[in-house]
Motif scaffolding. Structure first.
Motif, short mmCIF file in Angstrom:
data_model
loop_
_atom_site.label_atom_id
_atom_site.label_comp_id
_atom_site.label_asym_id
_atom_site.label_seq_id
_atom_site.Cartn_x
_atom_site.Cartn_y
_atom_site.Cartn_z
N ASP A 34 7.05 -1.14 34.51
CA ASP A 34 6.16 -0.82 35.61
C ASP A 34 6.04 -2.03 36.55
O ASP A 34 5.92 -3.17 36.11
CB ASP A 34 4.77 -0.44 35.10
N GLU A 35 6.03 -1.78 37.84
CA GLU A 35 5.82 -2.84 38.82
C GLU A 35 4.32 -3.10 38.95
O GLU A 35 3.50 -2.18 38.89
CB GLU A 35 6.40 -2.43 40.17
N LEU A 36 3.99 -4.36 39.13
CA LEU A 36 2.59 -4.74 39.23
C LEU A 36 2.14 -4.99 40.66
O LEU A 36 0.96 -4.83 40.97
CB LEU A 36 2.33 -6.01 38.39
N GLU A 37 3.06 -5.38 41.52
CA GLU A 37 2.68 -5.77 42.88
C GLU A 37 2.00 -4.63 43.61
O GLU A 37 2.44 -3.48 43.56
CB GLU A 37 3.92 -6.22 43.66
N LYS A 38 0.89 -4.96 44.27
CA LYS A 38 0.04 -4.03 45.03
C LYS A 38 -0.89 -3.20 44.15
O LYS A 38 -1.71 -2.44 44.66
CB LYS A 38 0.87 -3.09 45.91
N CYS A 39 -0.76 -3.32 42.80
CA CYS A 39 -1.61 -2.54 41.90
C CYS A 39 -3.02 -3.17 41.81
O CYS A 39 -3.17 -4.39 41.92
CB CYS A 39 -1.00 -2.48 40.50
N PHE A 40 -4.02 -2.32 41.62
CA PHE A 40 -5.39 -2.77 41.41
C PHE A 40 -5.72 -2.67 39.92
O PHE A 40 -5.33 -1.71 39.25
CB PHE A 40 -6.37 -1.90 42.19
N PHE A 41 -6.49 -3.66 39.41
CA PHE A 41 -6.87 -3.69 38.00
C PHE A 41 -8.34 -4.03 37.85
O PHE A 41 -8.93 -4.73 38.69
CB PHE A 41 -6.06 -4.73 37.23
N LYS A 42 -8.92 -3.54 36.76
CA LYS A 42 -10.22 -4.03 36.35
C LYS A 42 -9.95 -5.21 35.42
O LYS A 42 -9.64 -5.04 34.25
CB LYS A 42 -11.03 -2.95 35.62
N GLY A 43 -10.02 -6.40 35.97
CA GLY A 43 -9.70 -7.60 35.22
C GLY A 43 -10.93 -8.20 34.56
O GLY A 43 -12.07 -7.87 34.90
N ASN A 44 -10.66 -9.08 33.62
CA ASN A 44 -11.73 -9.81 32.94
C ASN A 44 -11.42 -11.30 33.01
O ASN A 44 -10.31 -11.73 32.64
CB ASN A 44 -11.84 -9.35 31.48
N VAL A 45 -12.36 -12.07 33.49
CA VAL A 45 -12.14 -13.51 33.69
C VAL A 45 -12.02 -14.20 32.33
O VAL A 45 -13.00 -14.27 31.56
CB VAL A 45 -13.28 -14.14 34.51
N ALA A 46 -10.82 -14.69 32.01
CA ALA A 46 -10.56 -15.32 30.72
C ALA A 46 -10.93 -16.80 30.73
O ALA A 46 -11.44 -17.34 29.74
CB ALA A 46 -9.09 -15.15 30.33
N LYS A 47 -10.67 -17.46 31.86
CA LYS A 47 -10.94 -18.91 31.94
C LYS A 47 -11.11 -19.31 33.40
O LYS A 47 -10.41 -18.82 34.28
CB LYS A 47 -9.79 -19.69 31.31
N PHE A 56 -8.25 -17.65 35.59
CA PHE A 56 -7.23 -16.84 34.93
C PHE A 56 -7.88 -15.53 34.48
O PHE A 56 -8.92 -15.54 33.81
CB PHE A 56 -6.61 -17.60 33.76
N VAL A 57 -7.25 -14.44 34.88
CA VAL A 57 -7.86 -13.11 34.70
C VAL A 57 -6.95 -12.24 33.85
O VAL A 57 -5.76 -12.09 34.14
CB VAL A 57 -8.10 -12.44 36.07
N ASP A 58 -7.51 -11.68 32.79
CA ASP A 58 -6.78 -10.76 31.92
C ASP A 58 -6.71 -9.38 32.59
O ASP A 58 -7.75 -8.77 32.87
CB ASP A 58 -7.49 -10.66 30.57
N ILE A 59 -5.48 -8.91 32.87
CA ILE A 59 -5.32 -7.60 33.51
C ILE A 59 -4.56 -6.63 32.60
O ILE A 59 -3.97 -5.65 33.06
CB ILE A 59 -4.61 -7.72 34.87
N GLY A 60 -4.56 -6.94 31.29
CA GLY A 60 -3.97 -6.01 30.34
C GLY A 60 -2.47 -6.13 30.15
O GLY A 60 -1.85 -5.26 29.54
N VAL A 61 -1.86 -7.21 30.67
CA VAL A 61 -0.43 -7.45 30.45
C VAL A 61 -0.28 -8.72 29.61
O VAL A 61 -1.26 -9.37 29.27
CB VAL A 61 0.34 -7.57 31.79
N SER A 62 0.98 -9.07 29.30
CA SER A 62 1.21 -10.16 28.34
C SER A 62 0.66 -11.51 28.81
O SER A 62 0.15 -12.29 28.01
CB SER A 62 2.72 -10.29 28.06
N LYS A 63 0.75 -11.79 30.10
CA LYS A 63 0.25 -13.06 30.64
C LYS A 63 -0.90 -12.81 31.60
O LYS A 63 -0.84 -11.90 32.43
CB LYS A 63 1.37 -13.81 31.37
N ALA A 64 -1.94 -13.63 31.47
CA ALA A 64 -3.08 -13.51 32.38
C ALA A 64 -2.64 -13.85 33.80
O ALA A 64 -1.81 -14.73 34.02
CB ALA A 64 -4.21 -14.44 31.95
N GLY A 65 -3.18 -13.14 34.77
CA GLY A 65 -2.89 -13.45 36.16
C GLY A 65 -3.76 -14.61 36.62
O GLY A 65 -4.77 -14.94 36.00
#
Length: 505
Positions: A34-47, A56-65
């Motif tokens: 799945d492509e991520l660019e332009k997608c919106f997420f409910k992220g959670n601030v990890a650090k 750094f925000v957890d958006i449900g993929v392997s690496k935090a954005g």
């Protein structure tokens, strides 16, 4: 005139944009990733790291954005900082707003563990996670909506002052005070009803994202952009398009519905391909892709370009090659440089090269020749490249420094991977790319030789693992489409680029 070709396979979709039968843009979409660019997420601030002003925000993929402070919208920053400092008085709020750039501190805006609405603006690359933003954009056919940035812009390619004013007023009437928009080149001359309809769809989409955010789980995707082939049609469909050619009925129907919704007057350009050859092979796309992966590019005059990509920048060297010209040396050099400038713009688009770019043109002694080259390059970029770029003048050494907006992966990153044998000094075809080519070739062989029944497909261990782990659904679909049974076999005698297909007895 332009052509848009849409190739559909069960493992991959490809879109090629041709101008006078020369490849200008290439879009690739895998059914497995799945492509991520332009997608919106409910992220959670990890650090939150104040030292580099990044969250750094957890958006449900392997690496935090990662979300840098420059990608946080002004309103959100002001509200959060006011809450943090318990500012209520109007005078203090006004003073904070005036000095917001100087006083912004990401530690006062976000807290670890809280949820935040984010949009991916750049795909993960190498060791970096996705780049995130809270300055949201929603692209439409004629307008890009900025739902939380109250600014209004018009494409520089719309030059008529009256038309710019008309479009600006038209869009402004439809927006609330907290919203903004960028009016795209395609809006030039369009009827008011078309602009309003496009904008209405985008505003409804934004409201849906906000509503979904309230009930979504952490890391959940809230909105995905159009599929890759419809995005390509949206970006390139205009009066210069001669035809849009799809090789599957499914894509044909989806593109037809999209065109009728956005630009119904161009519905006649849509065609269904029914040739015996694979569509990219018929239009000579695969050969042009192969050329675009090479470092050396040959110019019609006999000159050459050498294109080198590094982590820090892209470097392009212009050479006269076999071109000797008919006039003076200065004329020969200028003609080669002008031709090279046109081809460089095409290569930047096709290879999707962004960031810092240094072009080493052939040295020219006359200042007037350097000025002519600078103007020619700037004009070519403005007219033929949709991405924003900034170009400095040609120096006395023939060097041009420029920047071009990054978007997604380069062509090389999509087709190649680092070679383990030479320890990253060179590149070889990536395993997914070779897998797709083998599936495509196997499909062609089955159709050409009219093979039936149970077939053995022998591939290298690496390709076997990739097909089983990531593309087994595509293999099953291939069996269904061609009414055969494909048995995958791993063979250490084969390289990644080779395969053996044969009917079982």
């Amino acid at each position: 005139m332009k052509k848009i070709l849409v190739n559909h396979e069960s493992w991959q979709k490809r879109v090629a944009v041709l101008d006078c039968d020369r490849l200008q843009d290439l879009y690739l979409g895998s059914t497995a990733n799945d492509e991520l660019e332009k997608c919106f997420f409910k992220g959670n601030v990890a650090k939150v790291l104040p030292g580099i002003q990044t969250a750094f925000v957890d958006i449900g993929v392997s690496k935090a954005g990662f979300l840098h402070i420059t990608e946080i919208d002004r309103t959100l920053a002001l509200e959060r900082m006011a809450e943090s400092e318990q500012v209520d008085e109007p005078d203090k709020l006004l003073a904070m707003e005036r000095n917001i750039k100087r006083t912004m501190d990401i530690a006062k805006i976000f807290r670890e563990g809280e949820d935040v609405l984010v949009q991916v603006i750049k795909e993960p690359i190498h060791e970096k996670g996705a780049k995130l933003s809270t300055c949201f954009t929603l692209p439409g056919k004629f307008v890009v909506l900025m739902p939380n940035i109250p600014q209004l812009g018009v494409s520089k390619k719309i030059e008529n002052r009256e038309e710019r004013s008309r479009l600006r007023e038209l869009v402004k009437e439809q927006l609330s005070d907290e919203m903004g928009a960028i009016i795209r080149t395609n809006a030039d001359g369009r009827a008011a009803k078309d602009i309003k309809k496009d904008l209405s769809i985008l505003i409804d989409t934004w409201k849906g994202i906000q509503k979904k955010f309230k009930t979504a789980k952490q890391g959940e995707s809230l909105f995905n952009d159009l599929p890759i082939f419809l995005r390509a049609v949206r970006e390139h469909l205009d009066d210069d398009v001669e035809s849009i050619i799809c090789d599957s009925q499914e894509d044909f129907d989806l593109v037809k519905a999209f065109i009728k919704k956005t630009m119904p007057e161009l519905a006649h350009t849509l065609k269904l391909y029914s040739g015996d050859q694979e569509i990219f092979e018929y239009y000579d796309i695969d050969r042009q892709i192969e050329e675009a992966l090479n470092k050396k590019v040959h110019l019609k005059s006999g000159g050459t370009l050498i294109i080198e990509l590094t982590e820090a920048m892209a470097v392009i060297d212009v050479n006269t090659g076999k071109f000797i010209g008919r006039g003076s040396l200065e004329e020969t050099i200028l003609k080669t440089n002008l031709e090279a400038a046109d081809e460089i713009v095409r290569q930047l688009r096709l290879r999707n090269i962004g960031g810092l770019i240094v072009i080493d043109f052939i040295d020219m002694g006359k200042p007037s020749a350097r000025q002519k080259l600078s103007r020619h390059l700037e004009k070519a970029l403005k007219e033929r490249d949709k991405f924003q770029s900034v170009t400095l003048k040609v120096s006395e050494f023939g060097l041009v420094q420029m920047t071009r907006k990054r978007s997604g992966k380069t062509l090389a990153q999509q087709f190649l991977q680092e070679c383990s044998a030479c320890k990253s000094y060179g590149y070889v075809r990536a395993t997914p790319t070779l897998s797709y080519e083998i599936l495509r070739a196997a499909k062609g062989n089955i159709q050409r030789d009219k093979l039936k029944g149970r077939l053995s497909l022998k591939v290298s261990p690496a390709i076997f693992s990739h097909l089983v782990d990531n593309e087994f659904g595509a293999v099953l679909q291939l069996e269904k489409d061609l009414a055969v049974k494909v048995v995958l076999e791993s063979s250490c005698d084969l390289t990644n680029a080779n395969f053996v297909l044969q009917a079982e007895k």
